[in-house]
Design a protein around this motif. Structure first.
Motif, PDB file in Angstrom:
ATOM      1  N   ALA A  94       0.857  -1.276  -0.029  1.00 61.15           N
ATOM      2  CA  ALA A  94      -0.128  -0.152  -0.063  1.00 61.15           C
ATOM      3  C   ALA A  94       0.748   1.279  -0.189  1.00 61.15           C
ATOM      4  O   ALA A  94       0.511   2.210  -0.720  1.00 61.15           O
ATOM      5  N   ASN A 114       2.549   1.767  -3.198  1.00 57.56           N
ATOM      6  CA  ASN A 114       1.671   1.711  -4.313  1.00 57.56           C
ATOM      7  C   ASN A 114       2.045   0.573  -5.431  1.00 57.56           C
ATOM      8  O   ASN A 114       1.837   0.744  -6.445  1.00 57.56           O
ATOM      9  N   ARG A 115       2.668  -0.558  -4.821  1.00 57.35           N
ATOM     10  CA  ARG A 115       2.964  -1.728  -6.012  1.00 57.35           C
ATOM     11  C   ARG A 115       1.962  -2.928  -5.334  1.00 57.35           C
ATOM     12  O   ARG A 115       2.073  -3.333  -4.104  1.00 57.35           O
ATOM     13  N   LYS A 116       1.165  -3.504  -6.313  1.00 54.84           N
ATOM     14  CA  LYS A 116       0.314  -4.574  -5.718  1.00 54.84           C
ATOM     15  C   LYS A 116       1.118  -5.912  -5.317  1.00 54.84           C
ATOM     16  O   LYS A 116       0.500  -6.520  -4.328  1.00 54.84           O
ATOM     17  N   LYS A 141      -6.317   2.604   2.405  1.00 58.21           N
ATOM     18  CA  LYS A 141      -5.089   3.738   2.185  1.00 58.21           C
ATOM     19  C   LYS A 141      -5.240   5.032   2.652  1.00 58.21           C
ATOM     20  O   LYS A 141      -4.614   6.010   2.305  1.00 58.21           O
ATOM     21  N   ARG A 178      -2.316   7.653   3.787  1.00 56.22           N
ATOM     22  CA  ARG A 178      -1.038   7.018   2.995  1.00 56.22           C
ATOM     23  C   ARG A 178      -0.094   8.039   3.062  1.00 56.22           C
ATOM     24  O   ARG A 178       1.290   7.861   3.508  1.00 56.22           O
ATOM     25  N   ASP A 179      -0.257   9.370   2.411  1.00 59.45           N
ATOM     26  CA  ASP A 179       1.019  10.190   2.111  1.00 59.45           C
ATOM     27  C   ASP A 179       1.506  10.849   3.357  1.00 59.45           C
ATOM     28  O   ASP A 179       2.756  10.766   3.797  1.00 59.45           O
TER      29      ASP A 179
END
Length: 197
Positions: free
Chosen positions: A42, A45-47, A179, A182-183
């Motif tokens: 998460a 940002n990569r599954k 998410k 998230r940032d």
């Protein structure tokens, strides 16, 4: 801080297999079913950067990921999975302890706990271990989406009391599913340790 690139570097068991490029390391550790792979995926940002397994306790190695060609995110083996033999549990413990012992590149350890449950004896031991080795530690409670606001407040108190967190100790809640925040979490976990672009 923006995570622009993330790539898998190496899986290691022994110290001599660790990367030797002197980049800063931030390690993630937690119980086998706490959702460690999900949060790594998460945040980056990569599954499928970190493999999410249907069987908890699958990560038996230390996995190093290079973020923004700048620092390593280190995925430590999950602990406390009951269906694994005591011998195997002990070997994971040894793998984690070997890594924590005198790793100069390691600047911070992110301890993941399940926001729905009281931290376990293993979580307490891990928190004390990290403190014992003198690393900066941030606690992140996962699966935030499963709790109401009222339950979140109760959970925060329970986690803080159980781990004996001081007012200086940082605790964040996060859901890998939605998410939200998230940032902000990325900034809190990595921002001060990442090189300025």
């Amino acid at each position: 801080m923006l995570i622009k690139t993330s790539e898998f570097i190496i899986s290691a068991v022994k110290r001599e297999q660790y990367p030797t490029d002197n980049r800063v390391e931030i390690a993630f550790v937690g119980r086998s079913n706490v959702g460690k792979s999900s949060i790594i995926n998460a945040l980056t940002n990569r599954k499928k950067l970190a493999k999410v397994s249907q069987t908890p306790g699958k990560t038996r190695l230390i996995n190093f990921f290079l973020i923004n060609n700048d620092f390593h995110l280190v995925d430590l083996p999950g602990y406390g999975y009951a269906k694994v033999s005591k011998k195997e549990q002990a070997s994971w413990g040894k793998t984690i302890e070997t890594y924590l012992h005198g790793r100069e590149e390691l600047k911070r350890v992110v301890l993941l706990v399940d926001s729905r449950h009281k931290p376990t004896a293993d979580d307490i031991t891990m928190f004390e271990w990290i403190k014992h080795y003198g690393y900066d530690v941030i606690v992140v409670a996962t699966k935030k989406d499963k709790l109401s606001n009222n339950d979140l407040r109760k959970s925060e108190k329970l986690i803080r009391d159980t781990l004996k967190l001081t007012s200086e100790d940082k605790l964040y809640f996060f859901s890998s599913l939605n998410k939200k925040g998230r940032d902000e979490l990325i900034d809190n976990l990595f921002g001060d340790l990442a090189s300025e672009e």
